[in-house]
Design an enzyme around this catalytic site. Structure first.
Site, short mmCIF file in Angstrom:
data_model
loop_
_atom_site.label_atom_id
_atom_site.label_comp_id
_atom_site.label_asym_id
_atom_site.label_seq_id
_atom_site.Cartn_x
_atom_site.Cartn_y
_atom_site.Cartn_z
N SER A 5 42.31 39.23 35.82
CA SER A 5 42.71 40.48 34.93
C SER A 5 44.19 40.54 34.71
CB SER A 5 41.95 41.76 35.20
OG SER A 5 42.61 42.86 34.47
N TYR B 127 40.27 48.51 42.16
CA TYR B 127 40.20 47.60 41.41
C TYR B 127 41.69 46.54 41.05
CZ TYR B 127 39.09 44.48 37.19
OH TYR B 127 38.65 43.56 36.21
#
Length: 340
Positions: A141, A154
């Site tokens: 990501s 995360y």
């Protein structure tokens, strides 16, 4: 479409990017092992892989359990044959300020979203080393480089994956190994996570626009699996802009995200008190959420940046040609001016 007889393992295959990736591999004839926890989601994904032209094998597993992941890999090789490609996607998260996350919740996110990648990579490498061939794709990501508020667990996991993958890549290069690993950094994607991740936000969670459909991400993963010599791929103009801005002025981004990052990750609607939570148990054990989240109407199914990212050489040749063309035109004009 070209048929590719490969054995592919995808973790987190019951929804979102993992499911779209499994279907994309199935569309070109691959045999795809679907690893995830939710039975209903796995059943739905398997049906879509088969409908696309592939062969599916459902392997229920919690990727935070290293022994279970290794057993899953062993089952795949026994039933389908040698694993050619292993794609790590499985994750969970908590949407909340860091001060509102309990230690056991942070540990659980780390176990699934970081160690799950480590265990998957271990299981794949153990088997690929005997053949000295294979590809491992880590789905990352933009948050692997840029931390944002409300997603500390995360972001920490994605940063850890990025460092882990770099370290492993160096070791494989040192060994002149025939095994390749690469990482694909994703933008905001319309996946079911915003409907089932544990949230303590007052409003419904949302991806920060621009939002891309999971199929954009899946095509990038398949391309990366076919071209794993490159260390990393970026997906989406927002990913490229974020990573470049963070490399140049991370302090300014800190201030910007402190001002905008709370509101931009929430819709105007109140979060339902009975929203599903997948932190400890799968949210899709009895209900199939599908590949997409609830933001189809705000999501795009294409990214010109991805094409550009995958064709640097062609762009370089085009840019050089443009420069030469401009130089030639300038030369002609200059010659006319001199003769006058």
């Amino acid at each position: 479409m070209k048929t590719v007889r490969q054995v592919v393992v995808v973790t987190g295959a019951s929804g979102g990017i993992g499911r779209a990736t499994a279907i994309a591999f199935g569309r070109r004839g691959a045999t795809v092992a679907l690893l995830a926890r939710g039975q209903a989601g796995l059943d739905g994904a398997a049906a879509e892989v088969e409908a696309a032209g592939g062969t599916a094998l459902i392997v229920p597993v919690d990727t935070s359990d290293s022994a279970a992941v290794d057993a899953a890999a062993e089952r795949v090789e026994n039933e389908l044959g040698p694993i050619d490609i292993w794609v790590n996607v499985a994750f969970t998260s908590v949407f909340a300020p860091f001060s509102q996350i309990k230690p056991e919740e942070f540990a659980r996110v780390t176990a699934v979203s970081y160690l799950g990648y480590v265990y998957g990579t271990m299981a794949a490498l153990t088997r690929m080393r005997t053949r000295n061939r294979g590809t491992i794709v880590q789905v990352g990501s933009a948050l692997a480089y840029r931390g944002i508020p409300l997603q500390s667990a995360y972001c920490g996991a994605k940063h850890a994956i990025q460092g882990f993958n770099e370290s492993l890549r160096c070791e494989l290069l040192h060994e002149h190994s025939g095994i390749h690993n690469t990482m694909v950094q994703m933008p905001a994607v319309n996946t079911p996570q915003f409907s089932w991740v544990l949230s303590r936000l007052p409003k419904k969670a949302q991806p920060v626009p621009p939002i891309y459909q999971p199929e954009v991400a899946a095509r990038a993963v398949v391309y990366a699996a076919d071209h794993p010599q490159r260390r990393e791929y970026w997906v989406g103009g927002s990913t490229a802009a974020t990573l470049l801005a963070n490399a140049v002025a991370p302090g300014l981004l800190d201030v910007y995200l402190a001002r905008t990052g709370f509101a931009s990750q929430q819709t105007s609607e109140q979060r339902p008190a009975d929203q599903p939570v997948n932190l400890w148990e799968p949210a899709d054990a009895d209900t199939d959420f599908g590949t997409h989240g609830v933001f189809d109407h705000r999501s795009t199914a294409r990214s010109h940046q991805v094409w550009a990212s995958q064709h640097h050489g062609m762009l370089a040749v085009g840019a050089a040609g443009s420069v030469l063309g401009l130089a030639a035109v300038a030369g002609v004009l200059l010659g006319r001016w001199v003769r006058q």
